[in-house]
Scaffold this active site. Structure first.
Site, mmCIF file in Angstrom:
data_model
loop_
_atom_site.group_PDB
_atom_site.id
_atom_site.type_symbol
_atom_site.label_atom_id
_atom_site.label_comp_id
_atom_site.label_asym_id
_atom_site.label_seq_id
_atom_site.Cartn_x
_atom_site.Cartn_y
_atom_site.Cartn_z
ATOM 1 N N ASP A 70 41.192 -5.826 -95.254
ATOM 2 C CA ASP A 70 40.389 -4.639 -94.947
ATOM 3 C C ASP A 70 39.875 -3.981 -96.227
ATOM 4 O O ASP A 70 38.728 -3.551 -96.299
ATOM 5 C CB ASP A 70 41.227 -3.621 -94.152
ATOM 6 C CG ASP A 70 41.422 -4.038 -92.697
ATOM 7 O OD1 ASP A 70 40.793 -5.025 -92.275
ATOM 8 O OD2 ASP A 70 42.217 -3.376 -92.006
ATOM 9 N N THR B 8 53.077 -8.263 -83.040
ATOM 10 C CA THR B 8 54.267 -9.074 -83.354
ATOM 11 C C THR B 8 54.340 -9.474 -84.825
ATOM 12 O O THR B 8 55.388 -9.903 -85.303
ATOM 13 C CB THR B 8 54.252 -10.374 -82.535
ATOM 14 O OG1 THR B 8 53.086 -11.132 -82.927
ATOM 15 C CG2 THR B 8 54.187 -10.093 -81.052
ATOM 16 N N ASP C 81 46.303 -3.072 -96.114
ATOM 17 C CA ASP C 81 45.759 -4.328 -95.576
ATOM 18 C C ASP C 81 44.754 -4.900 -96.573
ATOM 19 O O ASP C 81 43.660 -4.354 -96.764
ATOM 20 C CB ASP C 81 45.097 -4.061 -94.219
ATOM 21 C CG ASP C 81 44.714 -5.373 -93.543
ATOM 22 O OD1 ASP C 81 43.964 -6.175 -94.155
ATOM 23 O OD2 ASP C 81 45.181 -5.621 -92.419
#
Ligand code: PRP
Ligand code: URA
Length: 205
Positions: free
Chosen positions: A200, A106, A197
């Site tokens: 990450d 989401t 990301d």
């Protein structure tokens, strides 16, 4: 209000941050460098007070930072990567932490931790490298405001127009300091062209 860092060194560093071949060790160094530039920009108007000193030549009155003027609040986890430059240049800085994590499906941020020092009457900088939908930033600013802060700014490395609009809608007077305003979000709410990301890439996960 949006303040985009305009400096050749910032452009250089952010290009290498974006490059997908940049490995975590270098990524962390580049993150330090770009955050240092942002930290200087975001603290231009910190309060100072007079201080009488003597140079080797004669007495003079200089100016020093007011005692403990600054609080930084990194949003866990990626915001931790932006903490060290602030600790290095502001010895009296206080640090609060807000833990938020976006749901992978989401993209809505879930809160899992919060610990703040006293914030009333102090400049509070919420630091988070990516401003994507703006959901995390708005939640973090809400928390800091509920704790009594009135002088709040957001420091991000890469921002999307959608995220800037979301923050402006909820906190119209707040200044966002960013190193890049990118094009848009993709269907998964990642920034384009972005850098992927951040957490990450920072921690090699
Ligand atoms: C990333 C980033 C921001 C957030 C931005 O964190 O560090 O906190 O996403 O997205 P938004 O503007 O759409 O809320 P993430 O939730 O991936 O967690 P992490 O820092 O633990 O990797
Ligand atoms: N979080 C990231 O780390 N990158 C994005 O592009 C969006 C959210």
């Amino acid at each position: 209000m949006l303040h985009v860092l305009d400096h050749p060194l910032a452009a250089h560093v952010i290009t290498h941050l974006r490059d997908k071949t940049t490995r975590p060790a270098t990524f962390r160094t580049l993150c330090y460098q770009i955050t240092l530039l942002l930290a200087i920009e975001a603290t231009r108007d910190l309060p100072t007070e007079p201080k009488a000193i003597e140079t080797p030549m004669e007495p003079m009155t200089g100016r020093v930072l007011t005692h403990q003027p600054l609080v930084i609040v990194p949003i866990l986890r990626a915001g931790l990567g932006m903490m060290q430059p602030f600790l290095d240049i502001f010895p009296d800085v206080s640090v609060g932490y807000i833990g938020l994590e976006r749901d992978h499906t989401t993209a809505i941020a879930r809160s899992y931790y919060s610990k703040l020092p006293p914030v009333a009457g102090r400049r509070v900088l919420v630091i988070d490298p990516m401003l994507a939908t703006g959901g995390s930033a708005v939640k973090a600013i809400d928390v800091v405001r509920a704790a009594g802060a009135t002088d709040i700014a957001l420091v991000s490395i890469v921002s999307s127009p959608e995220g800037v609009a979301e923050v402006a809608q909820h906190h119209p007077a707040l200044v966002i300091y960013t190193a890049a305003l990118d094009r848009c979000l993709n269907a998964k709410k990642y920034i384009l062209p972005g850098l992927g990301d951040f957490g990450d890439r920072l921690y090699g996960t």
